[in-house]
Enzyme design. Structure first.
Site, PDB file in Angstrom:
ATOM      1  N   LYS A 147      12.464 -20.186  -8.138  1.00 49.23           N
ATOM      2  CA  LYS A 147      12.203 -18.917  -7.448  1.00 49.23           C
ATOM      3  C   LYS A 147      10.895 -19.001  -6.670  1.00 49.23           C
ATOM      4  O   LYS A 147      10.789 -18.514  -5.552  1.00 49.23           O
ATOM      5  CB  LYS A 147      12.166 -17.763  -8.467  1.00 49.23           C
ATOM      6  CG  LYS A 147      13.550 -17.408  -8.977  1.00 49.23           C
ATOM      7  CD  LYS A 147      13.555 -16.512 -10.200  1.00 49.23           C
ATOM      8  CE  LYS A 147      14.989 -16.421 -10.729  1.00 49.23           C
ATOM      9  NZ  LYS A 147      15.099 -15.688 -11.983  1.00 49.23           N
TER      10      LYS A 147
ATOM     11  N   GLN B 208      12.249 -12.264 -16.506  1.00 52.29           N
ATOM     12  CA  GLN B 208      13.101 -13.444 -16.656  1.00 52.29           C
ATOM     13  C   GLN B 208      13.800 -13.406 -18.023  1.00 52.29           C
ATOM     14  O   GLN B 208      13.149 -13.323 -19.059  1.00 52.29           O
ATOM     15  CB  GLN B 208      12.242 -14.719 -16.513  1.00 52.29           C
ATOM     16  CG  GLN B 208      13.017 -16.010 -16.540  1.00 52.29           C
ATOM     17  CD  GLN B 208      13.923 -16.184 -15.321  1.00 52.29           C
ATOM     18  OE1 GLN B 208      13.549 -15.871 -14.197  1.00 52.29           O
ATOM     19  NE2 GLN B 208      15.133 -16.682 -15.550  1.00 52.29           N
TER      20      GLN B 208
ATOM     21  N   ASP C  93      16.675  -7.414  -9.454  1.00 52.87           N
ATOM     22  CA  ASP C  93      17.761  -8.068 -10.208  1.00 52.87           C
ATOM     23  C   ASP C  93      18.920  -7.096 -10.455  1.00 52.87           C
ATOM     24  O   ASP C  93      19.977  -7.506 -10.936  1.00 52.87           O
ATOM     25  CB  ASP C  93      17.234  -8.577 -11.571  1.00 52.87           C
ATOM     26  CG  ASP C  93      16.978 -10.091 -11.566  1.00 52.87           C
ATOM     27  OD1 ASP C  93      17.417 -10.770 -10.615  1.00 52.87           O
ATOM     28  OD2 ASP C  93      16.332 -10.585 -12.515  1.00 52.87           O
TER      29      ASP C  93
END
Ligand code: NAP
Length: 278
Positions: free
Chosen positions: A48, A92, A115
């Site tokens: 990322k 995460q 997300d």
């Protein structure tokens, strides 16, 4: 059989995101929060970071040791919610077991939930009005669009029922007028269902769960699975399906790179929404 090349397509999308990002005078910023030192997560966070750099975005990484108090992480996420320079926030996953993933995810402001995992984002998706479609399903939709794979009237079979991948892709396929069957670990005679799929999406995490005997001629196969075994990556689908399939996503180089590209795309959407620019 044609491979659905997520690596190539993701490069094209990253170039588009970079052009968008370059056109603004402020740099879009993605904040990534991690807890613990899960090996796969470290690889994903690194990917990322590289992708952000490529697209002229900034990635801030807040890394906490396993054992950090949940309240400390919540405080940080709340600070990031308020920080006008931060456009997107992700936590995460997976978190170490003792943490309340639901609570931490839902601390993220829905305006910065790139997300697409907060209850608000999931609810908007269910209502057919998403701001942020979760990155992996969004990447699969981009593959369908790029390769002109029409969903209307097709039978889509999704194997797996996760909130991260399977449920959102099910909703989006229904929105595109497909008929969807969802299978999971308690499904009996899995092959009887997968054999009826025009489009088969597999998100399980079991190496080569699906083989050629379980699919029909001409099927389109999207293999989401990532199984790291002795340093090598395998999908959930056995490559022997290539004798029957019309399209297959490879592992690696299929859905994985698309997921990262979609995170950048969502961060750019967040930037535009927050700064009221086109
Ligand atoms: P997950 O939360 O790990 O859940 C796995 C799903 O598979 C569950 O719904 C489970 O059913 C089902 N399942 C397990 N064994 C099965 C079997 N024998 N037959 C049918 N279904 C079975 O799912 P996820 O987070 O969506 O991840 C799935 C895979 O995709 C993993 O390998 C993950 O690493 C990978 N992934 C890849 C990307 C990418 O960018 N390429 C992104 C996200 C995830 P139950 O609900 O009944 O337990």
């Amino acid at each position: 059989m044609e491979l659905l090349d997520g690596k190539l397509l993701s490069s094209k999308i990253k170039d588009e995101v970079k052009a968008g990002s370059d056109s603004y005078h402020q740099t879009p910023i993605l904040a990534v929060v991690t807890i613990g030192d899960d090996e796969a997560s470290q690889v994903y966070v690194n990917n990322k970071k590289k992708a952000c750099e490529y697209c002229d975005m900034s990635m801030m990484h807040f890394s906490y040791e396993d054992g950090v108090k949940e309240s400390v992480v919540i405080k940080k996420i709340k600070e990031l919610n308020k920080d006008k320079t931060v456009n997107g926030i992700i936590l995460q996953l997976p978190l170490p077991e003792k943490y309340n993933t639901d609570k931490l995810i839902n601390t993220i402001s829905p305006l910065k939930d790139v997300d697409g995992l907060t209850d608000v984002s999931q609810g908007k998706l269910l209502a057919g009005n998403p701001t942020f479609v979760p990155c992996t399903p969004k990447g699969i939709l981009e593959i369908f669009d790029h390769y002109k794979i029409e969903l209307e009237g097709k039978h889509v079979v999704v194997v797996g029922r996760s909130l991260l991948v399977s449920k959102p892709i099910m909703l989006e396929c229904i929105r595109r007028n497909a008929t969807v069957t969802m299978c999971h670990s308690k499904t009996k005679n899995l092959g009887e269902y997968t054999k009826t799929a025009d489009i088969l999406i597999v998100a399980v995490g079991k190496k080569h769960l699906i083989d050629e005997s379980m699919v029909k001629e001409g099927v389109v196969i999207i293999d989401v699975g990532i199984n790291r075994i002795e340093g090598k990556l395998y999908g959930d689908v056995n490559p022997n399906v290539e004798s029957k399939a019309s399209y297959v996503t490879p592992v690696p180089g299929g859905v994985g790179p698309m997921t990262v590209a979609m995170l950048l795309k969502n961060t750019l959407i967040a930037y535009k929404n927050q700064n009221k620019v086109e």
